[in-house]
Motif scaffolding. Structure first.
Motif, mmCIF file in Angstrom:
data_model
loop_
_atom_site.group_PDB
_atom_site.id
_atom_site.type_symbol
_atom_site.label_atom_id
_atom_site.label_comp_id
_atom_site.label_asym_id
_atom_site.label_seq_id
_atom_site.Cartn_x
_atom_site.Cartn_y
_atom_site.Cartn_z
ATOM 1 N N ASP A 134 35.366 35.742 46.440
ATOM 2 C CA ASP A 134 34.514 34.574 46.538
ATOM 3 C C ASP A 134 35.188 33.423 45.786
ATOM 4 O O ASP A 134 36.225 33.592 45.139
ATOM 5 C CB ASP A 134 33.131 34.872 45.948
ATOM 6 N N TRP A 135 34.568 32.251 45.865
ATOM 7 C CA TRP A 135 35.089 31.059 45.195
ATOM 8 C C TRP A 135 35.243 31.308 43.690
ATOM 9 O O TRP A 135 34.358 31.867 43.040
ATOM 10 C CB TRP A 135 34.147 29.877 45.419
ATOM 11 N N GLY A 136 36.379 30.894 43.143
ATOM 12 C CA GLY A 136 36.556 30.850 41.700
ATOM 13 C C GLY A 136 37.067 32.112 41.045
ATOM 14 O O GLY A 136 37.358 32.099 39.843
ATOM 15 N N HIS A 137 37.203 33.204 41.779
ATOM 16 C CA HIS A 137 37.672 34.446 41.161
ATOM 17 C C HIS A 137 39.182 34.375 40.936
ATOM 18 O O HIS A 137 39.936 33.966 41.808
ATOM 19 C CB HIS A 137 37.342 35.637 42.058
ATOM 20 N N ARG A 138 39.607 34.806 39.750
ATOM 21 C CA ARG A 138 41.034 34.793 39.422
ATOM 22 C C ARG A 138 41.423 36.087 38.727
ATOM 23 O O ARG A 138 40.635 36.662 37.976
ATOM 24 C CB ARG A 138 41.381 33.620 38.495
ATOM 25 N N GLU A 139 42.646 36.510 38.971
ATOM 26 C CA GLU A 139 43.250 37.631 38.255
ATOM 27 C C GLU A 139 44.727 37.309 38.051
ATOM 28 O O GLU A 139 45.356 36.724 38.946
ATOM 29 C CB GLU A 139 43.110 38.936 39.049
ATOM 30 N N PRO A 140 45.283 37.668 36.919
ATOM 31 C CA PRO A 140 46.701 37.366 36.665
ATOM 32 C C PRO A 140 47.604 37.976 37.731
ATOM 33 O O PRO A 140 47.438 39.133 38.131
ATOM 34 C CB PRO A 140 46.954 38.006 35.293
ATOM 35 N N GLY A 141 48.539 37.172 38.203
ATOM 36 C CA GLY A 141 49.534 37.657 39.145
ATOM 37 C C GLY A 141 49.075 37.764 40.582
ATOM 38 O O GLY A 141 49.828 38.239 41.437
ATOM 39 N N LYS A 142 47.843 37.321 40.890
ATOM 40 C CA LYS A 142 47.327 37.408 42.257
ATOM 41 C C LYS A 142 46.913 36.031 42.758
ATOM 42 O O LYS A 142 46.381 35.216 42.002
ATOM 43 C CB LYS A 142 46.129 38.352 42.337
ATOM 44 N N VAL A 143 47.158 35.800 44.030
ATOM 45 C CA VAL A 143 46.701 34.592 44.711
ATOM 46 C C VAL A 143 45.502 34.982 45.574
ATOM 47 O O VAL A 143 45.552 35.988 46.294
ATOM 48 C CB VAL A 143 47.819 33.999 45.586
ATOM 49 N N PHE A 144 44.439 34.174 45.502
ATOM 50 C CA PHE A 144 43.212 34.525 46.209
ATOM 51 C C PHE A 144 42.871 33.500 47.282
ATOM 52 O O PHE A 144 42.882 32.295 47.034
ATOM 53 C CB PHE A 144 42.036 34.639 45.237
#
Length: 405
Positions: free
Chosen positions: A355-365
């Motif tokens: 969903d909008w705004g989710h982030r994790e290091p090393g990943k593009v969403f």
């Protein structure tokens, strides 16, 4: 085979639209007040042709994706359902759901809410009353044509159909995707008062944020959010005044960035009491108080699809959808991440979905725009519409079908 709506052949479509263009240009407002769905669709197509900022060279395809649409079943329809999209979206939201419902014998129609389908600035002066009006007009037209009518809506559209259904007990039931009964953002109420000096919350045409895609807006004026908030207040007023006793199908995801999902879940259990009603909860198992046989839980972390979490908008689309499916042509890269990651996404690099705004290091969403459980979800929905009380047990938190290779 069931057939979708019979659209005019392209030469006839062009001629019909040209004859109506002068009328459409005479007013900035989307047309209302038609006596039939066919007339409504035709005039809306003409209005879009005159007012739309096209995103591709295929104007005909864009018009069809955004126009009110009809799906007809084989034979005489005994049941119908009117579908209403959400803020910034279009009738394309029901591209897959509409056909599936027609396959089950429903006359299916969708509407285009005023201010949509053209360009975001057309929402600067739109009103909730206009949105209610198109729902009222087209619901009444359908009620004259089939004996049993249901209403369905996504997000803001769910609020609008709930409002109509509470006021019209002849409506047989509701189908609600990500219903925006209460916004997650506690400051949403302010949008009712700041539009006159801040017409856009995010600056339009800033060279960074895209304004729209071929099928939806990505930037909406402050006034649009204000009408969205007012539609949520309508829904809350109805729900708090009295229960709704007709069958209701609801699908929501725990990680929805737009709506207060706990509010939806709580009120489903206390206010939507029909024994055939079902709510699908995509995410972690909800609190024990919410565990009832009418609530079905499915995991929304699906690494085999590179899905970190489900999204507000993705519940209605099949993985096979040509635009929004797992191999679809429309990837939404504007997803609340750094510009560098957005450009990697736009350039076709590997992505995860959320969903909008989710982030994790090393990943593009990118935004998740499809639902791996789509076929199962349609089965649950049809169980509600057919009045079936049986369902999969709550304890079954399973995986979707294996990803195709």
């Amino acid at each position: 085979m069931h057939r979708a709506a019979r659209h005019l052949r392209l030469p006839h479509l062009a001629l019909s639209l040209s004859l109506l263009t002068l009328q459409a240009c005479a007013s900035g407002d989307a047309p209302l007040g038609q006596a039939s769905f066919a007339e409504y669709r035709q005039q809306t197509l003409a209005w879009m042709q005159a007012n739309r900022t096209f995103q591709t060279d295929d104007h005909g395809a864009e018009l069809e994706w955004n126009a009110p649409r009809e799906w007809r079943p084989d034979g005489v329809a005994k049941r119908g359902i009117l579908l209403v999209h959400g803020l910034g979206d279009s009738p394309f939201s029901f591209n897959d759901v509409g056909q599936k419902l027609a396959d089950q014998g429903f006359l299916v129609r969708s509407v285009l809410l005023p201010g949509h389908g053209s360009k975001p600035s057309d929402m600067l002066d739109v009103t909730l009353k206009q949105w209610q009006e198109v729902v009222r007009e087209q619901a009444q037209i359908m009620q004259r044509e089939v004996p049993t009518v249901y209403l369905g809506g996504f997000s803001t559209g769910a609020d609008l159909v709930l409002d109509y259904a509470y006021e019209h007990p002849e409506i047989a039931g509701l189908v609600l995707f990500s219903p925006a009964f209460r916004p997650e953002n506690t400051y949403a109420w302010l949008t009712q008062y700041i539009g006159w000096f801040r017409p856009w919350l995010a600056k339009p045409d800033d060279g960074v944020r895209p304004m729209q895609t071929p099928v939806r807006y990505l930037n909406v004026p402050t006034n649009g959010f204000a009408q969205f908030y007012r539609s949520a207040l309508l829904a809350q007023d109805h729900i708090e005044q009295r229960p709704y006793d007709k069958p209701v199908f609801i699908a929501i995801t725990q990680h929805d960035s737009v709506l207060d999902t706990a509010y939806v879940l709580d009120n489903f259990n206390t206010r939507f009491r029909n024994p055939t009603s079902r709510l699908i909860w995509y995410g972690d198992t909800p609190a024990p108080a919410a565990k009832t046989p009418r609530v079905l839980v499915r995991n929304d972390y699906l690494p085999q699809y590179r899905i970190a979490q489900f999204s507000h908008m993705g519940l209605m689309f099949s993985p096979d959808d040509a635009l929004y499916g797992k191999d679809g042509k429309q990837r939404i890269c504007w997803n609340g991440q750094q510009a560098e990651d957005m450009h990697k996404c736009l350039n076709g690099g590997p992505v995860w979905y959320s969903d909008w705004g989710h982030r994790e290091p090393g990943k593009v969403f990118a935004r998740l725009t499809f639902n791996p459980y789509f076929e199962w979800q349609m089965g649950v929905m049809m169980g509600v519409l057919n009045g079936e009380r049986s369902s999969a047990p709550l304890s079954l938190v399973d995986e979707p079908p294996s990803r195709r290779h």
